[in-house]
Structure formats: structure tokens, C-alpha cells
Design a protein around this motif. Structure first.
Motif, PDB file in Angstrom:
ATOM      1  N   VAL A  82       0.850  -1.199   0.000  1.00  0.00           N
ATOM      2  CA  VAL A  82       0.000   0.000   0.000  1.00  0.00           C
ATOM      3  C   VAL A  82       0.883   1.245   0.000  1.00  0.00           C
ATOM      4  CG1 VAL A  82      -1.700   1.346   1.314  1.00  0.00           C
ATOM      5  CG2 VAL A  82      -1.965  -1.136   1.083  1.00  0.00           C
ATOM      6  N   ARG A  83       1.940   1.238   0.799  1.00  0.00           N
ATOM      7  CA  ARG A  83       2.861   2.382   0.856  1.00  0.00           C
ATOM      8  C   ARG A  83       3.472   2.656  -0.524  1.00  0.00           C
ATOM      9  NH1 ARG A  83       5.526   4.651   5.026  1.00  0.00           N
ATOM     10  NH2 ARG A  83       4.994   2.916   6.406  1.00  0.00           N
ATOM     11  N   ALA A  84       3.873   1.599  -1.235  1.00  0.00           N
ATOM     12  CA  ALA A  84       4.488   1.762  -2.557  1.00  0.00           C
ATOM     13  C   ALA A  84       3.498   2.359  -3.557  1.00  0.00           C
ATOM     14  CB  ALA A  84       5.018   0.427  -3.059  1.00  0.00           C
ATOM     15  N   VAL A  85       2.252   1.925  -3.515  1.00  0.00           N
ATOM     16  CA  VAL A  85       1.229   2.504  -4.400  1.00  0.00           C
ATOM     17  C   VAL A  85       1.019   3.968  -4.040  1.00  0.00           C
ATOM     18  CG1 VAL A  85      -1.196   2.448  -5.110  1.00  0.00           C
ATOM     19  CG2 VAL A  85       0.067   0.301  -4.820  1.00  0.00           C
ATOM     20  N   TRP A  86       0.898   4.251  -2.756  1.00  0.00           N
ATOM     21  CA  TRP A  86       0.665   5.623  -2.290  1.00  0.00           C
ATOM     22  C   TRP A  86       1.809   6.548  -2.714  1.00  0.00           C
ATOM     23  CZ3 TRP A  86      -3.394   8.187  -0.844  1.00  0.00           C
ATOM     24  CH2 TRP A  86      -3.251   9.407  -0.188  1.00  0.00           C
ATOM     25  N   ALA A  87       3.027   6.037  -2.688  1.00  0.00           N
ATOM     26  CA  ALA A  87       4.198   6.844  -3.043  1.00  0.00           C
ATOM     27  C   ALA A  87       4.402   6.974  -4.548  1.00  0.00           C
ATOM     28  CB  ALA A  87       5.446   6.247  -2.401  1.00  0.00           C
ATOM     29  N   SER A  88       3.627   6.236  -5.323  1.00  0.00           N
ATOM     30  CA  SER A  88       3.763   6.282  -6.786  1.00  0.00           C
ATOM     31  C   SER A  88       3.132   7.553  -7.355  1.00  0.00           C
ATOM     32  CB  SER A  88       3.092   5.058  -7.424  1.00  0.00           C
ATOM     33  OG  SER A  88       1.682   5.201  -7.409  1.00  0.00           O
ATOM     34  N   GLU A  89       3.363   7.766  -8.628  1.00  0.00           N
ATOM     35  CA  GLU A  89       2.782   8.935  -9.307  1.00  0.00           C
ATOM     36  C   GLU A  89       1.514   8.584 -10.076  1.00  0.00           C
ATOM     37  OE1 GLU A  89       5.678  11.226 -11.421  1.00  0.00           O
ATOM     38  OE2 GLU A  89       6.860  11.563  -9.613  1.00  0.00           O
ATOM     39  N   VAL A  90       0.897   7.461  -9.760  1.00  0.00           N
ATOM     40  CA  VAL A  90      -0.375   7.087 -10.377  1.00  0.00           C
ATOM     41  C   VAL A  90      -1.413   8.147 -10.011  1.00  0.00           C
ATOM     42  CG1 VAL A  90      -2.251   5.413 -10.379  1.00  0.00           C
ATOM     43  CG2 VAL A  90       0.122   4.623 -10.368  1.00  0.00           C
ATOM     44  N   THR A  91      -2.006   8.739 -11.039  1.00  0.00           N
ATOM     45  CA  THR A  91      -3.047   9.733 -10.805  1.00  0.00           C
ATOM     46  C   THR A  91      -3.965   9.809 -12.016  1.00  0.00           C
ATOM     47  OG1 THR A  91      -3.506  11.995 -10.039  1.00  0.00           O
ATOM     48  CG2 THR A  91      -1.729  11.745 -11.622  1.00  0.00           C
ATOM     49  N   PRO A  92      -5.269   9.884 -11.851  1.00  0.00           N
ATOM     50  CA  PRO A  92      -5.961   9.892 -10.579  1.00  0.00           C
ATOM     51  C   PRO A  92      -5.916   8.522  -9.922  1.00  0.00           C
ATOM     52  CG  PRO A  92      -7.577   9.837 -12.347  1.00  0.00           C
ATOM     53  CD  PRO A  92      -6.215   9.980 -12.977  1.00  0.00           C
ATOM     54  N   LEU A  93      -6.068   8.541  -8.600  1.00  0.00           N
ATOM     55  CA  LEU A  93      -6.078   7.323  -7.808  1.00  0.00           C
ATOM     56  C   LEU A  93      -7.237   7.427  -6.829  1.00  0.00           C
ATOM     57  CD1 LEU A  93      -4.657   4.651  -7.101  1.00  0.00           C
ATOM     58  CD2 LEU A  93      -3.283   5.936  -5.445  1.00  0.00           C
ATOM     59  N   TYR A  94      -8.343   6.779  -7.160  1.00  0.00           N
ATOM     60  CA  TYR A  94      -9.532   6.827  -6.304  1.00  0.00           C
ATOM     61  C   TYR A  94      -9.555   5.691  -5.303  1.00  0.00           C
ATOM     62  CZ  TYR A  94     -11.571  10.025  -9.819  1.00  0.00           C
ATOM     63  OH  TYR A  94     -11.834  11.059 -10.674  1.00  0.00           O
ATOM     64  N   GLY A  95      -8.861   4.582  -5.613  1.00  0.00           N
ATOM     65  CA  GLY A  95      -8.900   3.437  -4.720  1.00  0.00           C
ATOM     66  C   GLY A  95      -7.654   2.585  -4.818  1.00  0.00           C
ATOM     67  N   ILE A  96      -7.380   1.858  -3.734  1.00  0.00           N
ATOM     68  CA  ILE A  96      -6.254   0.937  -3.679  1.00  0.00           C
ATOM     69  C   ILE A  96      -6.774  -0.383  -3.107  1.00  0.00           C
ATOM     70  CG2 ILE A  96      -3.979   0.451  -2.682  1.00  0.00           C
ATOM     71  CD1 ILE A  96      -3.673   3.506  -2.245  1.00  0.00           C
ATOM     72  N   SER A  97      -6.530  -1.464  -3.844  1.00  0.00           N
ATOM     73  CA  SER A  97      -6.885  -2.808  -3.369  1.00  0.00           C
ATOM     74  C   SER A  97      -5.633  -3.665  -3.411  1.00  0.00           C
ATOM     75  CB  SER A  97      -7.946  -3.445  -4.261  1.00  0.00           C
ATOM     76  OG  SER A  97      -9.116  -2.679  -4.276  1.00  0.00           O
ATOM     77  N   VAL A  98      -5.333  -4.303  -2.297  1.00  0.00           N
ATOM     78  CA  VAL A  98      -4.159  -5.176  -2.238  1.00  0.00           C
ATOM     79  C   VAL A  98      -4.537  -6.462  -1.530  1.00  0.00           C
ATOM     80  CG1 VAL A  98      -1.800  -5.452  -1.374  1.00  0.00           C
ATOM     81  CG2 VAL A  98      -2.565  -3.190  -2.163  1.00  0.00           C
ATOM     82  N   ARG A  99      -4.150  -7.580  -2.128  1.00  0.00           N
ATOM     83  CA  ARG A  99      -4.296  -8.900  -1.508  1.00  0.00           C
ATOM     84  C   ARG A  99      -2.909  -9.520  -1.461  1.00  0.00           C
ATOM     85  NH1 ARG A  99      -8.146 -12.094  -0.237  1.00  0.00           N
ATOM     86  NH2 ARG A  99      -9.711 -11.040  -1.492  1.00  0.00           N
ATOM     87  N   VAL A 100      -2.529  -9.996  -0.289  1.00  0.00           N
ATOM     88  CA  VAL A 100      -1.260 -10.692  -0.109  1.00  0.00           C
ATOM     89  C   VAL A 100      -1.566 -12.094   0.398  1.00  0.00           C
ATOM     90  CG1 VAL A 100       0.924 -10.754   1.163  1.00  0.00           C
ATOM     91  CG2 VAL A 100       0.005  -8.558   0.379  1.00  0.00           C
ATOM     92  N   SER A 101      -0.994 -13.093  -0.260  1.00  0.00           N
ATOM     93  CA  SER A 101      -1.218 -14.494   0.125  1.00  0.00           C
ATOM     94  C   SER A 101       0.115 -15.206   0.288  1.00  0.00           C
ATOM     95  CB  SER A 101      -2.032 -15.216  -0.946  1.00  0.00           C
ATOM     96  OG  SER A 101      -3.287 -14.596  -1.106  1.00  0.00           O
ATOM     97  N   ASP A 102       0.305 -15.810   1.456  1.00  0.00           N
ATOM     98  CA  ASP A 102       1.466 -16.660   1.704  1.00  0.00           C
ATOM     99  C   ASP A 102       1.033 -18.080   1.336  1.00  0.00           C
ATOM    100  OD1 ASP A 102       3.405 -18.399   2.806  1.00  0.00           O
ATOM    101  OD2 ASP A 102       3.974 -16.870   4.277  1.00  0.00           O
ATOM    102  N   LEU A 103       1.561 -18.575   0.240  1.00  0.00           N
ATOM    103  CA  LEU A 103       1.132 -19.867  -0.289  1.00  0.00           C
ATOM    104  C   LEU A 103       1.627 -21.041   0.556  1.00  0.00           C
ATOM    105  CD1 LEU A 103       1.721 -19.120  -4.070  1.00  0.00           C
ATOM    106  CD2 LEU A 103      -0.392 -18.882  -2.748  1.00  0.00           C
ATOM    107  N   GLU A 104       2.691 -20.848   1.297  1.00  0.00           N
ATOM    108  CA  GLU A 104       3.227 -21.932   2.114  1.00  0.00           C
ATOM    109  C   GLU A 104       2.500 -22.037   3.452  1.00  0.00           C
ATOM    110  OE1 GLU A 104       7.584 -23.061   3.765  1.00  0.00           O
ATOM    111  OE2 GLU A 104       7.402 -22.513   1.651  1.00  0.00           O
ATOM    112  N   ARG A 105       2.224 -20.913   4.059  1.00  0.00           N
ATOM    113  CA  ARG A 105       1.568 -20.903   5.369  1.00  0.00           C
ATOM    114  C   ARG A 105       0.041 -20.842   5.262  1.00  0.00           C
ATOM    115  NH1 ARG A 105       5.531 -16.401   7.925  1.00  0.00           N
ATOM    116  NH2 ARG A 105       7.329 -17.737   8.226  1.00  0.00           N
TER     117      ARG A 105
END
Length: 138
Positions: A82-105
Motif C-alpha cells: 500500500v505504501r508503494a502505491v501511495w508513493a507512486s505517481e499514479v493519478t488519478p487514484l480513487y482506490g487501492i486494493s491489495v491482496r497478499v497471500s502466503d502460499l506456504e503458510r
């Protein structure tokens, strides 16, 4: 006359729900998100990152990332993505969706943020964005 006004109102509503960017802007934003994906892919344990800039009637100007990892710190990776997206120059940016999955655990986490309602909190947590998130008229 009533039907004509109803049709005109529907056209205005549909136009307001359309893409927030031109095809060229969306392509440029996808390129910026690809850079974010490369940054996230370099983190420990990350095995795959899919990043999409989605701008359609259902999801206007949204950065959507799916991150897969093995033996990673899921909450920390979610936060850094989320921090990396927020720090990017993507604009306009109305929303951020992130899913992280640990496939081993077999552990995963997901966040969906609306920049319109969460911008102050995001700015407080991650600092000021390098570009405005929303167009000047919003």
C-alpha cells in the motif's frame, strides 16, 4: 416529456460513472503500477505480483495488486505494498486494493481503500503523495 428527462438523467449518471482517465492516461498509470510491482517483487519471499490499473464504470481509477509469497510477513508486506502505491505517481487514484497471500503458510490478508474517504489517514501514515490523488475539481 417525463420520459425524455428520465433518459437525460440516466445519460448524465452513466457518464459520471465512466472511466476517469483516457486510454493513454490509463496505459501510463499501468506502466507506473508495473514499476510498483517490480519494487514489491524484490521484497523477501515474494514469488509473484500482479498489478492492474482498473478504470471502468465499476472501479474508477483503482490500483489493484495481488501479491503471492512464501514464508513472508503478510501484514508487513500488505502495508509496504500500500505504501508503494501511495508513493507512486499514479493519478488519478480513487482506490487501492491489495491482496497478499502466503502460499506456504496458507495465510492471506486483503485491504480495499477509498482515497476519497481514507486520504487523510493514508497521508498521515505514509506521508504526502508526490502527485494529487484526485483531480482538482473533486
Amino acid at each position: 416529456m417525463r420520459r425524455l428527462l428520465g433518459t437525460a438523467a440516466l445519460v448524465v449518471v452513466l457518464a459520471a460513472c465512466g472511466p476517469a482517465t483516457s486510454p493513454e492516461e490509463a496505459e501510463a498509470n499501468q506502466g507506473l503500477l508495473d514499476e510498483v510491482a517490480e519494487q514489491v517483487a524484490a521484497e523477501d519471499g515474494v514469488t509473484d505480483v500482479v498489478a492492474r490499473y482498473v478504470d471502468d464504470a465499476e472501479n474508477q481509477a483503482r490500483a489493484a495488486l495481488t501479491v503471492e509469497c512464501r514464508r513472508c510477513d503478510v501484514p508487513a508486506l500488505l502495508d509496504s505494498t500500500v505504501r508503494a502505491v501511495w508513493a507512486s505517481e499514479v493519478t488519478p487514484l480513487y482506490g487501492i486494493s491489495v491482496r497478499v497471500s502466503d502460499l506456504e503458510r496458507v495465510e492471506s490478508d486483503y485491504v480495499s481503500l477509498s482515497v476519497r474517504t481514507d486520504e487523510a489517514e493514508l497521508g498521515e501514515k505514509y506521508g504526502e503523495r508526490p502527485v494529487p490523488s484526485l483531480p482538482e475539481d473533486e
